[in-house]
Design an enzyme around this catalytic site. Structure first.
Site: not given
Length: 412
Positions: A162, A302, A313, A334, A339, A398
């Protein structure tokens, strides 16, 4: 090192195709989430996603060629065409070798893979398409874009889950900065709303199951969030050396000032609970941009709407920015588009560049009951006028991948 600026924006998203439609919808706080129409969701825990609506590939490319592309590559070619048109850049034999493409996908042609697996099982190996492999492999958004527009400069597909789209822009920035290319098309493309992807993320307990209220399912930093919402689309930016942009009289949206990438080296899916990798990434990006924490006015987070990501975050931002963290505007694209996996960073960098250009910040929608551990100014539910000197875009993936890109207002 050469200065690098953004001169063209192309976006295919669940809330609009083209940067103008996308931006107006984002400022209005429009949600692109709804019931999945791509396949029958009977038996699936998650039955919602943020699909791209009214996308006709024939508007952006030859229809015959489109049939030989997976959905993610179609989105990438379309966004690239829109970005080039927006930039006013003409590509021909005189400059083709000075224009490259770094457009990433975190997953790539999963739809093609699933379909051809069924063909193999039901009809046998002789019926598998000869285009199966070149439609499926993740570099084919970049490859098809290069072919479509004759881009003969540096070309790559950075796969960091991502973080891929943002890291593609950061790495393309380095290509221009060091003089290896004058212009780059950079960003990400993804089209992974498929049965296997939804089932897999459900098994990992990562997706929201708020099926009865799709529009409110993506709710970053909200106490009632229950997972992210899958999105799809593409975001491609035209970035070029400042000298090249000035020489052709290009419109400049923002300057790319800095970039950093780190790894948590902790776990394949879970972030470091101390947020150390993100903290290092933010600090390295600030140093690369030659800016201090107090120079930043906005962070495009994010902001996935997952429990761990939102808290960590927030923790990283507070650690790096200290008292200035309370003065920052922070928002999550998002919350509206879901996402977009490998395409997320590209689309969200476009939102960041438009925020700087227009002096406005889009909201984080569905933020009704803030998580006590998420206590920053997330521009809840309503857009805001905000002059921005410099902004940061965070992307995490990831595998422990972290990426931060710093943009600033271009002042000559």
């Amino acid at each position: 090192m050469r200065r690098v600026v953004i001169t063209g924006l192309g976006v295919v998203s669940p809330i609009g195709i083209g940067q103008s439609s996308f931006w107006q919808a984002a400022l209005a706080g429009k949600s692109g989430v709804g019931r999945i129409t791509r396949f029958d969701t009977t038996g699936f825990a998650t039955q919602i996603a943020a699909e791209v609506k009214d996308f006709d590939p024939g508007r952006y490319m030859d229809k015959k060629e489109a049939k030989r592309m997976d959905r993610f590559a179609q989105y990438g070619v379309a966004a690239s065409l829109l970005a080039l048109q927006d930039s006013g850049l003409t590509i021909d034999e005189s400059n083709a070798e000075d224009v490259g493409v770094y457009v990433s996908a975190g997953i790539g042609g999963l739809e093609t893979l699933e379909n051809q697996c069924l063909v193999l099982k039901e009809k046998g190996p002789g019926k598998v398409s000869p285009f199966f492999v070149p439609m499926m492999i993740g570099n084919m958004a970049a490859g098809q874009i290069a072919i479509a527009f004759g881009l003969k400069g540096p070309s790559s597909d950075i796969v960091t889950a991502c973080a891929s789209g943002a890291q593609a822009v950061g790495d393309a920035f380095r290509v221009i900065e060091r003089g290896d290319s004058e212009v780059m098309l950079a960003g990400g493309a993804e089209g992974a709303i498929t049965p296997l992807a939804i089932a897999g993320f459900n098994s990992a307990r990562a997706l929201s199951t708020r099926n009865d209220s799709p529009e409110t399912a993506s709710r970053p930093f909200d106490k009632e969030r229950d997972g992210f919402v899958m999105g799809e689309g593409a975001g491609v930016l035209v970035i070029e050396s400042l000298d090249h942009a000035l020489a052709r009289g290009a419109n400049i949206y923002a300057e790319v000032r800095g970039y950093a990438a780190t790894n948590d080296a902790f776990h394949i899916t879970s972030p470091d609970p101390e947020a150390r990798g993100v903290i290092r990434c933010l600090r390295k990006a600030l140093k690369d941009a030659k800016l201090e924490p107090q120079d930043i006015d906005y962070i495009n987070a994010h902001g996935t709407s997952t429990d761990l990501n939102d808290k960590l975050e927030t923790r990283a931002i507070k650690e790096v920015f200290g008292d200035h963290a309370a003065k920052l505007a922070v928002s999550s694209t998002k919350s509206m588009v879901g996402h977009l996996l490998g395409a997320a960073g590209g689309v969200e960098l476009i939102a960041t560049a438009l925020s700087i250009h227009h002096g406005k910040v889009h909201p984080t929608i569905n933020l009704m009951n803030p998580d006590p551990e998420c206590d920053l100014d997330y521009v809840a539910n309503r857009a805001r006028e905000l002059p921005i000197r410099a902004a940061m875009k965070n992307s995490l993936g990831f595998g422990g991948h972290n990426c931060t890109v710093v943009l600033a207002k271009y002042n000559g």
